[in-house]
Motif scaffolding. Sequence first.
Motif, mmCIF file in Angstrom:
data_model
loop_
_atom_site.group_PDB
_atom_site.id
_atom_site.type_symbol
_atom_site.label_atom_id
_atom_site.label_comp_id
_atom_site.label_asym_id
_atom_site.label_seq_id
_atom_site.Cartn_x
_atom_site.Cartn_y
_atom_site.Cartn_z
ATOM 1 N N GLU A 166 7.229 -1.988 13.359
ATOM 2 C CA GLU A 166 7.281 -1.053 12.238
ATOM 3 C C GLU A 166 5.885 -0.579 11.866
ATOM 4 O OE1 GLU A 166 8.860 1.206 8.963
ATOM 5 O OE2 GLU A 166 9.464 0.617 10.978
ATOM 6 N N LEU A 167 4.918 -1.476 11.939
ATOM 7 C CA LEU A 167 3.536 -1.113 11.650
ATOM 8 C C LEU A 167 3.035 -0.069 12.644
ATOM 9 C CD1 LEU A 167 1.510 -2.069 9.504
ATOM 10 C CD2 LEU A 167 0.624 -3.698 11.175
ATOM 11 N N GLN A 168 3.377 -0.251 13.913
ATOM 12 C CA GLN A 168 2.975 0.717 14.930
ATOM 13 C C GLN A 168 3.669 2.054 14.711
ATOM 14 O OE1 GLN A 168 3.619 -0.498 18.977
ATOM 15 N NE2 GLN A 168 2.683 1.319 19.836
ATOM 16 N N ARG A 169 4.934 2.035 14.338
ATOM 17 C CA ARG A 169 5.665 3.284 14.094
ATOM 18 C C ARG A 169 5.028 4.071 12.955
ATOM 19 N NH1 ARG A 169 9.127 5.630 10.837
ATOM 20 N NH2 ARG A 169 9.176 3.862 9.393
ATOM 21 N N LEU A 170 4.681 3.377 11.872
ATOM 22 C CA LEU A 170 4.081 4.059 10.730
ATOM 23 C C LEU A 170 2.709 4.631 11.076
ATOM 24 C CD1 LEU A 170 5.032 1.524 7.899
ATOM 25 C CD2 LEU A 170 5.996 3.809 8.250
ATOM 26 N N SER A 171 1.911 3.872 11.810
ATOM 27 C CA SER A 171 0.571 4.359 12.161
ATOM 28 C C SER A 171 0.659 5.545 13.118
ATOM 29 C CB SER A 171 -0.272 3.237 12.771
ATOM 30 O OG SER A 171 0.239 2.827 14.024
ATOM 31 N N THR A 172 1.662 5.567 13.982
ATOM 32 C CA THR A 172 1.856 6.709 14.881
ATOM 33 C C THR A 172 2.196 7.955 14.090
ATOM 34 O OG1 THR A 172 2.567 5.292 16.705
ATOM 35 C CG2 THR A 172 3.229 7.606 16.800
ATOM 36 N N THR A 173 3.023 7.813 13.063
ATOM 37 C CA THR A 173 3.365 8.949 12.210
ATOM 38 C C THR A 173 2.119 9.511 11.539
ATOM 39 O OG1 THR A 173 5.562 8.061 11.769
ATOM 40 C CG2 THR A 173 4.738 9.702 10.225
ATOM 41 N N VAL A 174 1.243 8.629 11.067
ATOM 42 C CA VAL A 174 0.004 9.071 10.429
ATOM 43 C C VAL A 174 -0.880 9.800 11.438
ATOM 44 C CG1 VAL A 174 -2.141 8.296 9.345
ATOM 45 C CG2 VAL A 174 0.048 7.282 8.660
ATOM 46 N N ALA A 175 -0.986 9.287 12.647
ATOM 47 C CA ALA A 175 -1.892 9.857 13.657
ATOM 48 C C ALA A 175 -1.433 11.207 14.158
ATOM 49 C CB ALA A 175 -2.025 8.896 14.836
ATOM 50 N N GLN A 176 -0.136 11.425 14.217
ATOM 51 C CA GLN A 176 0.390 12.637 14.834
ATOM 52 C C GLN A 176 0.801 13.691 13.822
ATOM 53 O OE1 GLN A 176 3.482 11.300 17.512
ATOM 54 N NE2 GLN A 176 2.012 10.578 19.006
ATOM 55 N N THR A 177 0.399 13.528 12.575
ATOM 56 C CA THR A 177 0.796 14.486 11.561
ATOM 57 C C THR A 177 0.214 15.867 11.841
ATOM 58 O OG1 THR A 177 0.936 14.863 9.194
ATOM 59 C CG2 THR A 177 -1.148 14.062 10.003
ATOM 60 N N GLY A 178 0.971 16.888 11.474
ATOM 61 C CA GLY A 178 0.520 18.264 11.605
ATOM 62 C C GLY A 178 0.322 18.886 10.240
ATOM 63 N N PHE A 179 0.451 20.208 10.162
ATOM 64 C CA PHE A 179 0.168 20.905 8.917
ATOM 65 C C PHE A 179 1.411 21.533 8.301
ATOM 66 C CE2 PHE A 179 -3.841 20.734 11.232
ATOM 67 C CZ PHE A 179 -4.680 20.226 10.255
ATOM 68 N N SER A 180 2.568 21.294 8.880
ATOM 69 C CA SER A 180 3.802 21.806 8.284
ATOM 70 C C SER A 180 4.177 20.976 7.073
ATOM 71 C CB SER A 180 4.944 21.766 9.305
ATOM 72 O OG SER A 180 5.301 20.425 9.589
ATOM 73 N N LYS A 181 5.037 21.529 6.220
ATOM 74 C CA LYS A 181 5.474 20.806 5.030
ATOM 75 C C LYS A 181 6.197 19.524 5.411
ATOM 76 C CE LYS A 181 8.356 21.334 0.887
ATOM 77 N NZ LYS A 181 9.240 22.250 0.125
ATOM 78 N N GLU A 182 7.052 19.598 6.422
ATOM 79 C CA GLU A 182 7.813 18.424 6.851
ATOM 80 C C GLU A 182 6.892 17.345 7.397
ATOM 81 O OE1 GLU A 182 8.370 21.537 7.761
ATOM 82 O OE2 GLU A 182 10.225 21.982 6.633
ATOM 83 N N SER A 183 5.883 17.759 8.177
ATOM 84 C CA SER A 183 4.948 16.799 8.750
ATOM 85 C C SER A 183 4.131 16.116 7.660
ATOM 86 C CB SER A 183 4.025 17.502 9.746
ATOM 87 O OG SER A 183 3.122 16.593 10.324
ATOM 88 N N LYS A 184 3.699 16.898 6.695
ATOM 89 C CA LYS A 184 2.924 16.335 5.592
ATOM 90 C C LYS A 184 3.754 15.340 4.781
ATOM 91 C CE LYS A 184 -1.218 18.161 5.730
ATOM 92 N NZ LYS A 184 -2.412 17.279 5.892
#
Length: 414
Positions: A166-184
């Motif tokens: 779960e820790l890896q999943r959350l950190s991956t989400t942070v690393a791959q974020t973009g600039f769309s509203k959904e990504s943010k």
Amino acid sequence: MTTVDDPVAAAERCTPEFRRNPHPVYASLRDTAPVCPMRPPHGIDTYLITRYEDARAALADPRLSKDMYGAMDAYRRIFGDSSVALDDNMLNSDPPKHTRLRRLVSSTFTPRRVDSLRPRIQDIVDTLLDNCATREPVDLLTAFAFPLPIIVICDLLGVPPDERSELQRLSTTVAQTGFSKESKQAQQKAEENLHAYFADLLSRKRSRPGEDLLSALTAAQDENGGLTEQELISTAFLLMFAGHKTTAYLIGNAVHHLLTHPAQLRAVQENPELIGQTVEELVRFEGSVESATFRFATEDVEIAGTRIPKGSLVQIALSSANRDPLKFDSPDELDVTRPANAQSAHLGFGHGIHYCLGAPLARLEVQLALTGLFSRFPRAALADPGREAPWMEVPFPAFRGLAELPVVLKPAVP
């Protein structure tokens, strides 16, 4: 904030063609605009530094601040409010705060502690390769390159095994974020969950300390006291995030380039003593950190004849600096026998007071990973050698890594 009139560099850096191969663009910028104004997708005017000598000097220039609170408006626009709670650490600070935080962390992150991990890392390498041997082809990113550093850093920090995925999943989400509203929104949720997780984990470490880094950090003191609760949480996040993501991509890049440069792979297989300088050359040639984290000018700064106005963001292209022909002979060639003094000059782990604290651990992990992989499977090959490498797409060039690495693992001929 100055206005950027010619955002061509930013536009070129956001194309699929650039992600596949950024080096021709960087070569052009080194020749024509070594300090290039641009406007990245986050919309904040930025200056990109591409030559080696300029990059090395900029990394150590105190006028280019890493204190995120000094550029808070820009920081919030790029990363969002939720990131602030996780980023109050030595990476985003200047002296004297940076000095205090780094001293407290480095006192528990010593070379002796890193070297003591060698048997455990070797055991992880062997176990992961045992599992890989039953699959053909195997995606070495998901089966080997990512699990290895996440297990190592979680062992070091004292993260329980059943909490790591779960820790890896959350950190991956942070690393791959973009600039769309959904990504943010996804980024914000992941950051809030990470903050809550580390706050809870650190509380458990205080109640039941162990022989791990987070337990040591909760007790670490210097003449000014210890880390605050916010600094502890942010430091835990930094060590976890930086301790696995960059190393995982570096292992993937290294395997890919050795497989696509068979003469270089054969040289290190025939001369195992080259493994140390091989890793340095691979970091120089295609490191996992394409650009250093943002800095901002606290006053007007002139670099290579270009004036960077006070308040501007500055990005330093490490990948470009590491292929500057003014510093390295034949920089676009992978050469594991390159003189050691030239290899060690690379900026893949940074330079100056923010030089990567975890570099010795990353080097050890990559050395053991490559040695283990190619000793066990000396005839390993890309599953589809004619396919173009699938480089990861990112919102702005920070990491440089593959999206996948399908490999056929071939043991030695009996």
